[in-house]
Design an enzyme around this catalytic site. Structure first.
Site, PDB file in Angstrom:
ATOM      1  N   GLU A 161      38.331  33.740  30.242  1.00 50.91           N
ATOM      2  CA  GLU A 161      38.608  34.880  29.376  1.00 50.91           C
ATOM      3  C   GLU A 161      40.113  35.017  29.233  1.00 50.91           C
ATOM      4  O   GLU A 161      40.820  35.210  30.225  1.00 50.91           O
ATOM      5  CB  GLU A 161      38.017  36.163  29.962  1.00 50.91           C
ATOM      6  N   ASP A 202      41.075  49.032  31.444  1.00 51.19           N
ATOM      7  CA  ASP A 202      41.719  48.234  32.478  1.00 51.19           C
ATOM      8  C   ASP A 202      42.459  49.085  33.495  1.00 51.19           C
ATOM      9  O   ASP A 202      43.013  50.131  33.181  1.00 51.19           O
ATOM     10  CB  ASP A 202      42.692  47.242  31.836  1.00 51.19           C
TER      11      ASP A 202
END
Length: 259
Positions: A47, A58
């Site tokens: 990724e 995040d």
């Protein structure tokens, strides 16, 4: 066949390992080396994070990496150019993980076309509304043979999970908790129950578990409840500490996964 589908179809009983890193961090020109080193070291798919100024899903590690990447000068155009330069050398699936805003700014069809031309096999867009996925993004992704990977969390309803399973193709990204990304030492009973509940649904798509995997205990729990694991924050930290030297970061990661 799309590389993602080929990988999952041919894995047999082998558990898969995917790693995430943020393009442009810690160095602007390190993307190719990180990808090719991961491939050489046996990582199953990668990724590649597109840095964004407001990465809501995040945690601090990946937020810091994204900030550094933007300061270094990473852009969508530059990333796609870097991927294009090595596409003939990359045999494993590459998945671009990023937020919707930079993709829309680039132009969604142009983004899908250029990503596919650069050797990308799939997209993960954490803030993509499912309605927009169905109406706008999926037709473009299908046109350019890209798989759009959707995330589920412990709070995702069974109805929605089955709807996602029915309308996607590739794998389902099973987020270990409803929290932001970040390494964890273990998965508690509540998370284990979530894993068992999803497993009992017998979904059509294979599942990968991510968020919080950083040691042998969390890796084993992921592998026991899915076809493999995705590691992000732990590898991003190690890669940064190693100054972008992917071999050194991988040595340290594999050592951590044995503890």
């Amino acid at each position: 066949m799309n590389k993602i589908n080929t990988l999952f179809a041919n894995r047999g009983e082998r558990k898969l390992l995917s790693l995430y890193f943020c393009a442009g961090c810690p160095t602007l020109d390190g993307t190719a080396d990180v990808i090719l080193t991961m491939q050489r070291r046996g990582i199953d798919f990668i990724e590649v994070g597109i840095p964004f100024s407001d990465p809501l899903a995040d945690g601090p590690v990946i937020q810091t990496a994204a900030t550094q990447a933007l300061k270094n000068g990473m852009t969508v155009s530059l990333l796609l150019s870097q991927l294009s330069a090595i596409k003939e050398q990359v045999n494993i699936p590459l998945i671009l993980m990023g937020y919707l805003n930079p993709m829309l700014h680039y132009g969604m069809e142009r983004f899908c076309a250029d990503a596919a031309a650069a050797g990308v096999s799939g997209l993960i867009i954490p803030d993509l509304p499912f309605k927009d996925y169905q109406e706008t993004v999926k037709p473009l992704a299908d046109k350019y043979d890209l798989r759009v990977i959707m995330l589920i969390t412990p709070e995702t309803s069974e109805e929605r999970i089955r709807f996602i399973d029915q309308h996607t193709d590739g794998f389902i990204y099973m987020v270990s908790s409803a929290a932001i990304t970040g390494a964890q030492k273990s998965f508690d009973e509540q998370k284990q129950e979530y894993f068992r509940r999803i497993d009992a649904m017998q979904l059509r798509n294979p599942r990968m578990i991510g968020f919080g995997i950083s040691n042998r205990q969390t890796l084993a729990a992921a592998n026991a409840n899915a076809v493999g694991a995705i590691i992000g924050s732990k590898f991003v930290t190690l890669l940064s500490e190693a100054g972008g030297h992917a071999d050194q970061a991988l040595d340290q990661l594999f050592e951590a996964l044995e503890k």
